[in-house]
Design a protein around this motif. Structure first.
Motif, mmCIF file in Angstrom:
data_model
loop_
_atom_site.group_PDB
_atom_site.id
_atom_site.type_symbol
_atom_site.label_atom_id
_atom_site.label_comp_id
_atom_site.label_asym_id
_atom_site.label_seq_id
_atom_site.Cartn_x
_atom_site.Cartn_y
_atom_site.Cartn_z
ATOM 1 N N THR A 36 -7.875 3.632 17.898
ATOM 2 C CA THR A 36 -8.099 4.538 17.215
ATOM 3 C C THR A 36 -8.279 4.114 15.805
ATOM 4 N N ALA A 37 -9.297 4.243 15.113
ATOM 5 C CA ALA A 37 -9.431 3.977 13.653
ATOM 6 C C ALA A 37 -8.840 4.948 12.848
ATOM 7 N N VAL A 38 -7.951 4.735 12.050
ATOM 8 C CA VAL A 38 -7.431 5.612 10.921
ATOM 9 C C VAL A 38 -7.216 5.291 9.658
ATOM 10 N N PRO A 39 -8.407 5.927 9.091
ATOM 11 C CA PRO A 39 -8.779 5.427 7.451
ATOM 12 C C PRO A 39 -7.761 6.089 6.472
ATOM 13 N N GLU A 40 -7.052 7.147 7.097
ATOM 14 C CA GLU A 40 -5.979 7.846 6.217
ATOM 15 C C GLU A 40 -4.767 6.789 6.165
ATOM 16 N N GLY A 41 -4.414 5.908 7.021
ATOM 17 C CA GLY A 41 -3.397 4.899 6.941
ATOM 18 C C GLY A 41 -1.963 5.064 7.566
ATOM 19 N N THR A 42 -1.005 4.759 6.601
ATOM 20 C CA THR A 42 0.356 4.821 7.408
ATOM 21 C C THR A 42 0.892 6.177 7.562
ATOM 22 N N GLY A 43 0.732 6.848 6.599
ATOM 23 C CA GLY A 43 1.180 8.473 6.695
ATOM 24 C C GLY A 43 0.708 9.013 7.959
ATOM 25 N N LYS A 44 -0.737 9.066 8.168
ATOM 26 C CA LYS A 44 -1.069 9.543 9.139
ATOM 27 C C LYS A 44 -0.753 9.033 10.608
ATOM 28 N N ALA A 57 1.236 1.523 16.981
ATOM 29 C CA ALA A 57 0.303 1.630 15.797
ATOM 30 C C ALA A 57 0.446 0.324 15.036
ATOM 31 N N VAL A 58 -0.452 -0.242 14.527
ATOM 32 C CA VAL A 58 -0.284 -1.385 13.499
ATOM 33 C C VAL A 58 -0.236 -0.796 12.112
ATOM 34 N N ILE A 59 0.974 -0.945 11.684
ATOM 35 C CA ILE A 59 1.193 -0.176 10.644
ATOM 36 C C ILE A 59 2.080 -0.932 9.410
ATOM 37 N N LEU A 60 1.837 -0.432 8.096
ATOM 38 C CA LEU A 60 2.669 -1.003 7.011
ATOM 39 C C LEU A 60 4.321 -0.999 7.236
ATOM 40 N N THR A 61 4.563 -2.175 7.027
ATOM 41 C CA THR A 61 6.143 -2.263 7.309
ATOM 42 C C THR A 61 7.083 -1.312 6.708
ATOM 43 N N GLU A 62 6.824 -1.326 5.151
ATOM 44 C CA GLU A 62 7.923 -0.318 4.364
ATOM 45 C C GLU A 62 7.453 1.338 4.976
ATOM 46 N N GLY A 63 6.208 1.616 5.188
ATOM 47 C CA GLY A 63 5.953 2.855 5.714
ATOM 48 C C GLY A 63 6.758 3.478 6.751
ATOM 49 N N ILE A 110 -3.028 9.121 -3.733
ATOM 50 C CA ILE A 110 -2.005 8.504 -2.489
ATOM 51 C C ILE A 110 -3.016 9.013 -1.678
ATOM 52 N N SER A 111 -3.081 8.306 -0.448
ATOM 53 C CA SER A 111 -3.839 8.710 0.715
ATOM 54 C C SER A 111 -2.906 10.030 1.270
ATOM 55 N N ARG A 112 -1.660 10.032 1.440
ATOM 56 C CA ARG A 112 -0.772 11.239 1.903
ATOM 57 C C ARG A 112 0.597 10.658 1.385
ATOM 58 N N PRO A 113 1.466 11.650 1.542
ATOM 59 C CA PRO A 113 3.104 11.256 1.363
ATOM 60 C C PRO A 113 3.425 10.310 2.521
ATOM 61 N N GLY A 114 4.211 9.377 2.265
ATOM 62 C CA GLY A 114 4.846 8.316 3.008
ATOM 63 C C GLY A 114 3.698 7.362 3.305
#
Length: 281
Positions: A36-44, A57-63, A110-114
């Motif tokens: 699933t492609a998630v353009p909203e990013g890590t918060g989503k 998920a393949v996700i940003l480390t800090e998030g 920002i894309s969303r909080p977090g």
């Protein structure tokens, strides 16, 4: 064949997953990988892990470390990209702002909080010793940031600098600077409940994607392929490939602690985790 749901941003970092799917690599280990492609990013993606609409998920480390500390019942299973993420700092092309020093106290999209765009805006403000915190404007996606900046709803936006390069080339954004993450950029994370029910899946998943990322840079014409798919100049993709290092190793305790200490310093988490509370051994 077991279906495994995994989510990630639709960016060049994740092209190895699509390549492995197209080659039948996951089917060869009896997995039907549903991407699933998630353009909203890590918060989503953090939300998707929490509500069980994705297994990995393949996700940003800090998030994800922040969200695990806040109760997300998942664990990091491996580092995915060991090199830093290079965040571009952008304003609208017609913005009167000319330098990053003028951004203190301004409104950041920002894309969303977090999300990474949220956390890195705070990291950057701390690095610059700004006294006035940025004002946050949620825009959900890169397209939302384009609207927010061009309509002056926000002053600046931080996003991966190569993915935003076409917008700079087109005269939509002006890049004032860059901010690399001081830690590995992406990790692979799974829901604890899913991994407890299907312990064999992690090894099969990692075996396949690691084999793909190990050879990825040496694939014939990979620079041209990525340039075409992501509407980039080949020279920019070649530079990005030189800077990007995929990993086949666990996230180190040192990298985990570097992220956690930054989150604590920013008051984004209040109680530290142990390494083994967040990272699956």
């Amino acid at each position: 064949m077991k279906t495994v749901r995994i989510a990630g941003v639709p960016e060049h970092f994740n092209h190895p997953w699509q390549l492995a799917i197209d080659r039948g690599g996951f089917k060869a280990v009896d997995l039907n990988l549903a991407w699933t492609a998630v353009p909203e990013g890590t918060g989503k993606m953090c939300q998707m892990l929490r509500d069980g609409t994705t297994d990995f998920a393949v996700i940003l480390t800090e998030g994800i470390i922040k969200d695990i500390a806040l109760g997300n019942p998942c664990s990091i299973v491996q580092e995915y990209v060991s090199s830093p993420l290079l965040w571009g700092i952008h304003v609208a092309a017609n913005s009167p702002l000319q330098s990053c020093g003028e951004l203190e106290g301004k409104t950041v999209a920002i894309s969303r909080p977090g999300s990474g765009s949220h956390l890195m805006a705070l990291v950057y403000a701390k690095q610059q010793n700004w006294k006035a915190a940025p004002v946050l404007k949620v825009v959900n996606t890169l397209e939302g940031a384009v609207t927010a900046l061009t309509e002056a709803q926000a002053d600046y936006f931080m996003w991966e600098r190569f993915m935003t390069q076409p917008l700079v080339d087109q005269g939509v954004f002006k890049r004032l600077g860059e901010c690399p993450t001081p830690w590995p950029s992406f990790v692979i994370v799974g829901r604890n409940a899913y991994m407890e029910q299907h312990p064999e899946v992690v090894a099969q998943l990692l075996k396949t994607i690691n084999a793909t990322t190990q050879e990825f840079k040496q694939l014939p014409n990979i620079d041209a392929t990525l340039a075409s798919e992501f509407q980039q100049k080949t020279a920019d993709i070649q530079q990005w490939l030189q800077l990007t290092q995929w990993s086949q190793q666990p996230l180190s305790a040192e990298s985990f602690e570097a992220v956690q200490q930054e989150l604590l310093a920013l008051n984004l988490i209040s109680k530290p985790l142990t390494y083994h509370q967040a990272v699956k051994s």
